[in-house]
Motif scaffolding. Structure first.
Motif, PDB file in Angstrom:
ATOM      1  N   UNK A 116       0.207  -0.094  -0.010  1.00  0.00           N
ATOM      2  CA  UNK A 116       0.053  -1.425   0.573  1.00  0.00           C
ATOM      3  C   UNK A 116      -0.231  -1.371   2.069  1.00  0.00           C
ATOM      4  N   UNK A 117      -0.143  -0.186   2.654  1.00  0.00           N
ATOM      5  CA  UNK A 117      -0.360  -0.082   4.100  1.00  0.00           C
ATOM      6  C   UNK A 117       0.734  -0.814   4.860  1.00  0.00           C
ATOM      7  N   UNK A 118       0.404  -1.203   6.095  1.00  0.00           N
ATOM      8  CA  UNK A 118       1.406  -1.899   6.916  1.00  0.00           C
ATOM      9  C   UNK A 118       1.352  -3.405   6.691  1.00  0.00           C
ATOM     10  N   UNK A 119       2.505  -4.043   6.757  1.00  0.00           N
ATOM     11  CA  UNK A 119       2.541  -5.507   6.653  1.00  0.00           C
ATOM     12  C   UNK A 119       3.334  -6.065   7.816  1.00  0.00           C
ATOM     13  N   UNK A 120       2.960  -7.277   8.217  1.00  0.00           N
ATOM     14  CA  UNK A 120       3.706  -7.970   9.280  1.00  0.00           C
ATOM     15  C   UNK A 120       4.712  -8.916   8.644  1.00  0.00           C
TER      16      UNK A 120
ATOM     17  N   UNK B 123       6.104  -3.357   9.023  1.00  0.00           N
ATOM     18  CA  UNK B 123       6.799  -2.435   8.120  1.00  0.00           C
ATOM     19  C   UNK B 123       5.804  -1.801   7.154  1.00  0.00           C
ATOM     20  N   UNK B 124       6.232  -0.694   6.561  1.00  0.00           N
ATOM     21  CA  UNK B 124       5.435  -0.037   5.512  1.00  0.00           C
ATOM     22  C   UNK B 124       5.544  -0.896   4.252  1.00  0.00           C
ATOM     23  N   UNK B 125       4.408  -1.309   3.652  1.00  0.00           N
ATOM     24  CA  UNK B 125       4.460  -2.166   2.463  1.00  0.00           C
ATOM     25  C   UNK B 125       4.999  -1.440   1.235  1.00  0.00           C
ATOM     26  N   UNK B 126       5.380  -2.218   0.215  1.00  0.00           N
ATOM     27  CA  UNK B 126       5.781  -1.625  -1.063  1.00  0.00           C
ATOM     28  C   UNK B 126       7.283  -1.605  -1.305  1.00  0.00           C
TER      29      UNK B 126
ATOM     30  N   UNK C 145       7.519  -6.386  -0.379  1.00  0.00           N
ATOM     31  CA  UNK C 145       6.572  -6.638   0.715  1.00  0.00           C
ATOM     32  C   UNK C 145       5.237  -6.017   0.306  1.00  0.00           C
ATOM     33  N   UNK C 146       4.294  -6.890  -0.108  1.00  0.00           N
ATOM     34  CA  UNK C 146       2.976  -6.380  -0.546  1.00  0.00           C
ATOM     35  C   UNK C 146       1.878  -6.831   0.413  1.00  0.00           C
TER      36      UNK C 146
END
Ligand SMILES: Cc1cc2nc3c(=O)[nH]c(=O)nc-3n(C[C@H](O)[C@H](O)[C@H](O)COP(=O)(O)OP(=O)(O)OC[C@H]3O[C@@H](n4cnc5c(N)ncnc54)[C@H](O)[C@@H]3O)c2cc1C
Ligand code: FES
Length: 367
Positions: free
Chosen positions: A32-36, A47-50, A113-114
């Motif tokens: 998922x890469x990074x998410x805000x 954060x790191x997604x998933x 968190x996706x």
């Protein structure tokens, strides 16, 4: 008919298999890469997604209350997810009432968190900290209950909490677990001591954290904890107070009694403390001594399965029997109840029948 049942069973099995394969694929393939995560319209964390939202926030030093370690069973980890949370899961719906669903409340341990999220949390969440602690003392209070004294090593200023609140104690991975586990424990000691706290922990058969505390933890061992959490604390009012506890449910109430002793509170207060046999009750001398140091305090212990061996001259029966016997109809009381969910529910039911105002009944259920 038989063919229909077999057909349904096959379809269900295929559905379950597909769900499992999706989870496995999700785990190994999805990136998922990074998410805000935008919190309260002002704080933006990356954060790191998933991962579940609860753990992503924890990784950023934002500690949402949780007693079950993220298993989706305590319902304490509620936060508002305003954008990006996806559909509410079947694992969440049993814990969310209609107004919470309409208000976009979710269980943060169940929301993954996706993508980017927008969430809202109470401001006091930012006061919750992580502490490094050292085991100063371990002693068995009853065959099932162990007292654990923890010295705060860091941060240096120690912990500030309201008597009645709880912390979350983390124990490392050991033979009985796959990863570090944490659970909620109410502080039983005085809030005046900011450098050390005491907990009383009931052994739960096969329980991840309690087995560690009862069988593996040693003096000198270092652990992590976060806190303080919870809204089980003494409210200011003119009403008399009734405390009701069983087992380790005494912990937060004892901390509140230390506060009343320190402040020389003059409100009339009674504690019903019950268990089965004499050897299940603990801190009896300390609780009796509060009758001398807290003006207006009365301690009433009770045993529900006393035998001759117990040589018990006090009250007999459950704490619910004491309510029936001693609490007058329509009494003006603030009631604080702590212990197993079944005990809390039974007490609440009887108190309501007696005309005690429901808004003046506070409780912590220990499961
Ligand atoms: C706000 C709050 C404050 C708490 N304060 C205290 C405290 O001061 N002292 C204390 O001892 N506990 C307290 N608890 C309970 C504690 O957080 C854990 O749930 C408990 O210690 C079990 O943890 P475990 O990891 O050993 O068991 P788990 O591994 O979580 O559970 C193993 C199994 O036992 C069942 N189980 C869990 N708890 C119980 C139980 N109490 N009786 C019977 N079966 C159970 C579970 O459903 C599961 O099937 C508190 C809980 C809450 C929500
Ligand atoms: S952490 Fe317990 S339900 Fe989410």
């Amino acid at each position: 008919m038989l063919q229909l049942v077999i057909g349904i069973l096959i379809l269900s099995a295929i559905g379950a298999l597909l769900a499992l394969l999706l989870e496995i694929a999700n785990f190994y393939i999805a990136d998922y890469g990074e998410s805000h995560i935008l919190i309260n319209d002002e704080k933006d964390v990356v954060v790191e997604g998933g991962n579940p939202l609860l753990f992503s926030l924890m990784g950023e030093g934002i500690y949402i209350p949780s007693a079950c370690g993220g298993k989706g069973t305590c319902s304490l980890c509620k936060v508002k997810v305003l954008e990006g949370g996806g559909p509410v899961l079947p694992t969440e719906t049993p814990y969310l009432d209609r107004s919470e669903l309409e208000g976009m409340v979710r269980l943060s341990c169940q929301v993954k968190v996706r993508n980017d999220l927008k969430i809202e949390v109470p401001e006091e969440i930012f006061l919750i900290k992580e502490f490094e602690v050292e085991t100063m003392g371990l002693s068995d209070l009853t065959p099932d209950i162990r007292e654990l004294c923890l010295k705060i090593l860091a941060p240096e200023e120690g912990i500030r909490f309201k008597p009645g609140q709880y912390i979350q104690l983390e124990v490392p991975k050991y033979k009985g677990t796959k990863s570090p586990e944490y659970r909620a424990y109410s502080v039983s000691s005085s809030a005046e001591d900011r450098q050390a706290i005491e907990l009383v922990i009931t052994r739960v058969p096969e329980g991840a954290v309690t087995t560690y505390v009862h069988e593996h933890l040693k003096k000198g061992d270092q652990l992590l904890m976060t806190g303080p959490y919870g809204d089980f604390f003494l409210r200011e009012s003119e009403r008399d107070i009734l405390f009701i506890a069983t087992g380790s449910g005494l912990a937060p109430i004892k901390s509140i009694l230390h506060q009343m002793e320190f402040r020389k509170t003059e409100r009339k207060a009674t504690l019903f403390f019950g268990d089965r046999r004499r050897y299940d009750l603990y801190y009896l001398e300390e609780l009796k001594a509060f009758e001398e140091s807290i003006p207006g305090f009365t301690f009433v212990p009770t045993l529900s399965r006393a035998t001759e061996e117990d040589q018990w001259e006090g009250e007999k029966g459950r704490v619910t029997d004491l309510i029936e016997k001693h609490v007058p109809e329509n009494a003006s009381l603030d009631v604080y109840i702590c212990g197993s969910p079944a005990m809390v529910d039974s007490c609440e039911e009887i108190l309501e029948k007696k005309g005690i105002a429901i808004e003046n009944i506070y409780y912590d259920k220990f499961e």
